[in-house]
Design a protein around this motif. Structure first.
Motif, mmCIF file in Angstrom:
data_model
loop_
_atom_site.group_PDB
_atom_site.id
_atom_site.type_symbol
_atom_site.label_atom_id
_atom_site.label_comp_id
_atom_site.label_asym_id
_atom_site.label_seq_id
_atom_site.Cartn_x
_atom_site.Cartn_y
_atom_site.Cartn_z
ATOM 1 N N ALA A 120 0.231 -1.406 0.232
ATOM 2 C CA ALA A 120 0.400 -0.317 0.395
ATOM 3 C C ALA A 120 1.397 1.073 0.260
ATOM 4 C CB ALA A 120 -1.125 0.270 1.319
ATOM 5 N N GLN A 121 2.264 1.097 0.079
ATOM 6 C CA GLN A 121 3.205 2.488 0.457
ATOM 7 C C GLN A 121 3.846 2.446 -0.353
ATOM 8 O OE1 GLN A 121 2.466 5.190 2.701
ATOM 9 N NE2 GLN A 121 0.947 3.594 3.582
ATOM 10 N N GLY A 122 3.955 0.847 -1.688
ATOM 11 C CA GLY A 122 4.274 1.272 -2.405
ATOM 12 C C GLY A 122 6.163 0.661 -2.155
ATOM 13 N N LYS A 123 6.466 0.315 -1.266
ATOM 14 C CA LYS A 123 7.871 -0.024 -0.641
ATOM 15 C C LYS A 123 7.912 -1.517 -1.767
ATOM 16 C CE LYS A 123 10.402 -1.457 3.188
ATOM 17 N NZ LYS A 123 11.623 -0.635 3.025
ATOM 18 N N VAL A 124 7.090 -2.515 -1.714
ATOM 19 C CA VAL A 124 7.190 -3.888 -2.273
ATOM 20 C C VAL A 124 6.126 -4.030 -3.472
ATOM 21 C CG1 VAL A 124 8.067 -4.715 -0.348
ATOM 22 C CG2 VAL A 124 5.697 -5.697 -0.382
ATOM 23 N N LEU A 125 5.857 -4.858 -4.211
ATOM 24 C CA LEU A 125 5.195 -5.724 -4.739
ATOM 25 C C LEU A 125 4.475 -4.745 -6.268
ATOM 26 C CD1 LEU A 125 3.377 -8.083 -3.152
ATOM 27 C CD2 LEU A 125 4.933 -8.763 -5.166
ATOM 28 N N LYS A 126 5.227 -3.984 -6.431
ATOM 29 C CA LYS A 126 5.133 -2.314 -6.675
ATOM 30 C C LYS A 126 4.827 -2.370 -8.558
ATOM 31 C CE LYS A 126 8.374 0.418 -4.572
ATOM 32 N NZ LYS A 126 9.502 1.611 -5.272
ATOM 33 N N GLU A 127 4.585 -4.070 -9.039
ATOM 34 C CA GLU A 127 4.180 -4.577 -10.652
ATOM 35 C C GLU A 127 3.513 -5.796 -10.373
ATOM 36 O OE1 GLU A 127 5.923 -2.784 -12.700
ATOM 37 O OE2 GLU A 127 7.235 -2.252 -12.088
ATOM 38 N N HIS A 128 2.855 -5.955 -8.970
ATOM 39 C CA HIS A 128 2.431 -7.121 -9.243
ATOM 40 C C HIS A 128 0.718 -5.984 -8.502
ATOM 41 C CE1 HIS A 128 -0.719 -9.494 -6.921
ATOM 42 N NE2 HIS A 128 0.095 -11.273 -7.482
ATOM 43 N N PRO A 129 -0.558 -6.394 -9.486
ATOM 44 C CA PRO A 129 -2.451 -5.847 -8.862
ATOM 45 C C PRO A 129 -2.229 -5.960 -7.057
ATOM 46 C CG PRO A 129 -2.136 -7.752 -10.507
ATOM 47 C CD PRO A 129 -0.311 -7.470 -9.852
ATOM 48 N N PRO A 130 -3.268 -4.717 -7.340
ATOM 49 C CA PRO A 130 -3.204 -4.850 -5.496
ATOM 50 C C PRO A 130 -3.333 -5.924 -4.673
ATOM 51 C CG PRO A 130 -3.821 -3.031 -6.723
ATOM 52 C CD PRO A 130 -3.427 -3.928 -7.655
ATOM 53 N N ILE A 131 -3.353 -6.445 -3.619
ATOM 54 C CA ILE A 131 -3.438 -7.871 -3.438
ATOM 55 C C ILE A 131 -5.001 -7.043 -2.381
ATOM 56 C CG2 ILE A 131 -3.293 -9.260 -1.817
ATOM 57 C CD1 ILE A 131 -0.001 -9.416 -2.530
ATOM 58 N N LYS A 132 -6.253 -7.821 -2.274
ATOM 59 C CA LYS A 132 -7.095 -7.573 -2.238
ATOM 60 C C LYS A 132 -8.266 -7.879 -0.940
ATOM 61 C CE LYS A 132 -8.775 -8.606 -6.077
ATOM 62 N NZ LYS A 132 -9.420 -9.163 -7.382
ATOM 63 N N LEU A 133 -7.249 -9.504 -0.572
ATOM 64 C CA LEU A 133 -7.450 -9.533 0.602
ATOM 65 C C LEU A 133 -6.982 -9.482 1.359
ATOM 66 C CD1 LEU A 133 -8.404 -13.213 1.044
ATOM 67 C CD2 LEU A 133 -10.130 -12.173 -1.005
ATOM 68 N N LEU A 134 -6.965 -10.551 3.066
ATOM 69 C CA LEU A 134 -6.738 -11.249 3.362
ATOM 70 C C LEU A 134 -7.482 -11.616 4.587
ATOM 71 C CD1 LEU A 134 -3.855 -11.397 5.445
ATOM 72 C CD2 LEU A 134 -4.532 -9.599 6.897
ATOM 73 N N VAL A 135 -6.784 -13.080 5.118
ATOM 74 C CA VAL A 135 -7.278 -13.762 6.224
ATOM 75 C C VAL A 135 -6.440 -13.976 7.425
ATOM 76 C CG1 VAL A 135 -8.791 -15.855 6.726
ATOM 77 C CG2 VAL A 135 -9.037 -14.812 4.998
ATOM 78 N N SER A 136 -6.697 -13.475 8.533
ATOM 79 C CA SER A 136 -5.926 -13.371 9.750
ATOM 80 C C SER A 136 -6.064 -13.929 10.710
ATOM 81 C CB SER A 136 -5.531 -11.781 9.901
ATOM 82 O OG SER A 136 -4.569 -12.208 11.309
ATOM 83 N N ILE A 137 -5.297 -15.398 11.283
ATOM 84 C CA ILE A 137 -5.602 -15.795 12.838
ATOM 85 C C ILE A 137 -4.544 -15.536 12.867
ATOM 86 C CG2 ILE A 137 -6.392 -17.994 12.985
ATOM 87 C CD1 ILE A 137 -6.403 -19.024 9.857
ATOM 88 N N SER A 138 -5.029 -15.104 14.265
ATOM 89 C CA SER A 138 -3.880 -14.625 15.568
ATOM 90 C C SER A 138 -2.511 -14.228 15.307
ATOM 91 C CB SER A 138 -3.342 -16.560 16.067
ATOM 92 O OG SER A 138 -4.241 -17.471 16.589
ATOM 93 N N GLY A 139 -2.397 -13.413 14.312
ATOM 94 C CA GLY A 139 -1.302 -12.464 14.141
ATOM 95 C C GLY A 139 -1.686 -11.060 14.417
ATOM 96 N N SER A 140 0.009 -11.027 14.922
ATOM 97 C CA SER A 140 0.058 -9.285 15.425
ATOM 98 C C SER A 140 1.150 -8.923 14.222
ATOM 99 C CB SER A 140 0.654 -9.520 16.390
ATOM 100 O OG SER A 140 2.117 -10.921 15.698
ATOM 101 N N LYS A 141 1.171 -7.608 14.815
ATOM 102 C CA LYS A 141 2.031 -6.136 14.145
ATOM 103 C C LYS A 141 3.425 -6.629 15.330
ATOM 104 C CE LYS A 141 -0.748 -2.716 14.592
ATOM 105 N NZ LYS A 141 -0.927 -1.001 15.012
ATOM 106 N N PHE A 142 4.484 -6.474 13.390
ATOM 107 C CA PHE A 142 5.858 -6.057 14.363
ATOM 108 C C PHE A 142 5.993 -4.682 15.252
ATOM 109 C CE2 PHE A 142 5.625 -8.406 10.203
ATOM 110 C CZ PHE A 142 7.215 -9.488 10.769
ATOM 111 N N ARG A 143 6.992 -5.144 15.494
ATOM 112 C CA ARG A 143 7.120 -3.887 16.811
ATOM 113 C C ARG A 143 8.216 -3.051 16.715
ATOM 114 N NH1 ARG A 143 6.311 -8.148 21.891
ATOM 115 N NH2 ARG A 143 3.869 -8.424 22.055
ATOM 116 N N ASP A 144 8.855 -3.309 15.510
ATOM 117 C CA ASP A 144 10.055 -2.143 14.961
ATOM 118 C C ASP A 144 9.534 -1.727 14.671
ATOM 119 O OD1 ASP A 144 12.115 -1.204 14.439
ATOM 120 O OD2 ASP A 144 13.285 -2.755 13.494
ATOM 121 N N PRO A 145 9.746 -0.046 14.933
ATOM 122 C CA PRO A 145 9.171 1.635 15.151
ATOM 123 C C PRO A 145 9.224 1.682 13.379
ATOM 124 C CG PRO A 145 9.932 1.327 17.400
ATOM 125 C CD PRO A 145 10.500 -0.115 16.162
#
Length: 302
Positions: A120-145
């Motif tokens: 979404a921020q244009g850092k990776v997968l720039k040539e790939h169509p926008p990925i439209k969905l996520l199914v997250s099971i017991s996920g979390s955020k990274f904690r590195d600022p």
């Protein structure tokens, strides 16, 4: 009708397993979900790029080998091989895609959300169509600022569903991850750190959520035009317009025929009036000269 039955295109989803498990183990975990939900997706289950560096929690439950995507410290603030993992997955997605969505459990869910935030921020997968969905099971955020400032900078505008267990040791981090997404669907369950079995209420939530994702079903004899409308429908409207036009023409022709008939009627009336006028003229002459009338009568009798 059978001939008009559409070809439904399944959505392709990359599924990332948890820490020190495997793609085939996640596939087994997901298989207990309702087929009416799973049948909408073409699911791919790769293994992590690194062999498990320690004991797996599923030893004795599911056979090895086991894998991990990257390594981390106990506080989950420092990561080893994360950049290498992201690079590998981006290459995999580009080479084997395009993918419509990501599904992940635990480490796989955390990684999936990171990829979506980075895209979404244009850092990776720039040539790939926008990925439209996520199914997250017991996920979390990274904690590195440094990661958070990029990946979670803005709400991630991807359709997402987050499974959060009441007894999961990652329950609070899972709640935090859900807040990184725009309008997330949260499915709560009473279990722990696992891919949960779903009750009927959860299954219905997933069905409704899936209906917002599925592409238009296209009939065999039609296609979706640039406006996203099936042309067969437009053709039906054109046929209806043509029928209406023909109906209008029929009405017009009938009106013309009626005009001709009226014209003929007027001509007949004109002739009748002319004959009647001639008779009146004859009667008038007879009234003026009676002898002439008698002569004519006598002549006929002879």
């Amino acid at each position: 009708m059978e001939g008009n039955k559409g070809h439904e295109k399944k959505m392709k989803v990359l599924c990332l397993h948890g820490f020190r498990t495997s793609g085939s183990f996640l596939q087994k975990q997901i298989s207990k979900w309702d087929p009416s939900f799973l049948s909408n997706f073409d699911m791919v289950f790769p293994d992590g790029i690194f062999p498990a560096g320690g004991k797996s929690d599923i030893e004795g439950i599911f056979p090895p080998p086991y894998f991990e995507w990257f390594q981390f410290n106990p506080d989950f603030t420092e990561y080893t091989n994360l950049d290498k993992c992201i690079s590998y997955l981006c290459d995999y997605i580009t080479s084997n895609g395009p993918f419509d969505g990501l599904l992940g459990f635990s480490q796989g869910a955390t990684l999936s959300a990171l990829l979506l935030g980075y895209q979404a921020q244009g850092k990776v997968l720039k040539e790939h169509p926008p990925i439209k969905l996520l199914v997250s099971i017991s996920g979390s955020k990274f904690r590195d600022p440094c990661i958070c400032e990029v990946a979670y900078k803005d709400p991630i505008k991807v359709k997402s569903v987050h499974f959060i267990g009441a007894k999961d040791w990652l329950r609070v981090p899972s709640e935090e991850l859900a807040t990184a997404f725009d309008n997330p669907l949260i499915v709560r369950h009473p279990q722990g750190h696992t891919v949960p079995r779903l009750d009927e209420a959860a299954v219905q939530q997933l069905r409704n959520w899936t209906m917002t994702l599925l592409p238009i079903s296209v009939p065999e004899n039609g296609h979706v035009n640039q406006n996203g409308v099936v042309d067969e429908i437009a053709e039906s409207k054109q046929e209806g317009a043509a029928t209406e036009s023909n109906s209008t023409k029929t009405v017009s022709m009938s009106s013309a025929e009626a005009s001709v008939a009226d014209s003929g009627h007027c001509k007949e009336n004109g002739k009748a009036k002319a004959v009647e006028a001639k008779k009146d003229e004859t009667r008038e002459r007879e009234n003026t000269n009676p002898d002439s009338s008698m002569e004519t009568k006598g002549s006929n009798e002879e």
